[in-house]
Design an enzyme around this catalytic site. Structure first.
Site, PDB file in Angstrom:
ATOM      1  N   HIS A   1       0.835  -1.205   0.000  1.00 51.48           N
ATOM      2  CA  HIS A   1       0.000   0.000   0.000  1.00 51.48           C
ATOM      3  C   HIS A   1       0.871   1.257   0.000  1.00 51.48           C
ATOM      4  CE1 HIS A   1      -2.693  -2.987   2.133  1.00 51.48           C
ATOM      5  NE2 HIS A   1      -3.467  -2.599   1.138  1.00 51.48           N
TER       6      HIS A   1
ATOM      7  N   GLN B   1      -8.719  -7.971 -10.646  1.00 49.87           N
ATOM      8  CA  GLN B   1      -9.418  -6.772 -10.176  1.00 49.87           C
ATOM      9  C   GLN B   1      -8.976  -5.548 -10.966  1.00 49.87           C
ATOM     10  OE1 GLN B   1      -9.822  -5.602  -5.793  1.00 49.87           O
ATOM     11  NE2 GLN B   1      -8.100  -4.332  -6.406  1.00 49.87           N
TER      12      GLN B   1
END
EC number: 6.3.2.1
Length: 266
Positions: free
Chosen positions: A35, A151
């Site tokens: 992240h 995704q």
């Protein structure tokens, strides 16, 4: 860094950012170096970066998986602040789903394959919440990791077919020293199982027939959900006890892999 937990408050702030370039990183929290890499890139490429933290219930087809998803808000905020994130959007479920999920985004082809085949409804939840977040944040660029390649491809297609004026930025998978892709789920692995898990990426990207790869993983003790070639990528998902791992790589460029390839038409 400002923390916003109200859609109404965020909309007022967004009005003040009309002349800013907006980068956006949507997450479910429990931030790790993967992240952080997305946030660093957004901060480098934009004048304003927004991080969202929202554990999206509609993308979980297993209630136990949802309930045990790690929530580490204080640590997440410390990471975001240290990196230089400008805003953290932190909505709750009632805010994001005032309709109780009566309306949803559904893709009827690729989302039924690979992860979608093993997690029914997962991508409906993902696409729905991402579209909602895009409509709220109104970013110019949004950053997604390539570890979740399926995704990523679906979100890129959604942005294209719904005429959203957002640039989707794919970012490389971040791995630990063993080559294992970083994931919030990795913390549930025992030391012994983490050693076993570290063998998954090397085997997945090996220049072997898919059947051989599946057999090798199974013999080591992995429960294999799938190992498949789609387009230019090889996708794999396995389980070690209750921990599920996914990964993907470019397909090895050999004649036999080309013959075995199953092409997904965009």
């Amino acid at each position: 860094m400002q923390i916003i937990d109200s859609i109404h408050e965020w909309k007022k702030i967004r009005e003040t950012l009309q002349n800013e370039s907006i980068g956006f990183v949507p997450t479910m929290g429990n931030l790790h170096a993967g992240h952080a890499s997305l946030l660093k890139r957004s901060i480098h490429e934009n004048s304003t970066t927004i991080l969202s933290i929202f554990v999206n219930p509609t993308q979980f087809n297993d209630a136990n998986d949802l309930s045990r998803y790690p929530k580490t808000l204080e640590a997440d905020l410390d990471i975001a602040k240290d990196l230089g994130v400008d805003y953290v959007f932190f909505p709750n479920t009632d805010m994001m789903y005032p309709d109780k999920y009566r309306y949803k985004v559904t893709e009827n082809a690729f989302s039924a394959q690979l992860e979608g085949q093993h997690r029914p409804g997962h991508f409906d939840g993902v696409l729905t919440v991402v579209l909602k977040l895009f409509n709220l944040i109104k970013p110019h660029k949004a950053y997604f990791g390539e570890k979740d390649r399926q995704q990523l491809l679906l979100i890129q297609d959604m942005v294209k077919v719904l005429f959203l004026d957002i640039e989707i930025i794919p970012c490389p998978t971040i791995r630990d020293a063993s080559g294992l892709a970083l994931s919030s789920r990795n913390q549930f692995l025992s030391i012994e199982n983490k050693l076993l898990a570290s063998r998954f990426p090397a085997i997945l990207q090996s220049n072997k027939a898919l059947e051989e790869i599946i057999g090798q993983l199974s013999n080591l003790g992995f429960v294999v959900d799938y190992v498949e070639d789609y387009g230019q990528y090889r996708f794999g998902a396995v389980k070690i006890q209750s921990v599920r791992l996914i990964d993907n790589f470019d397909i090895p460029t050999t004649d036999d892999s080309v013959v075995r390839r199953r092409v997904y038409e965009q």
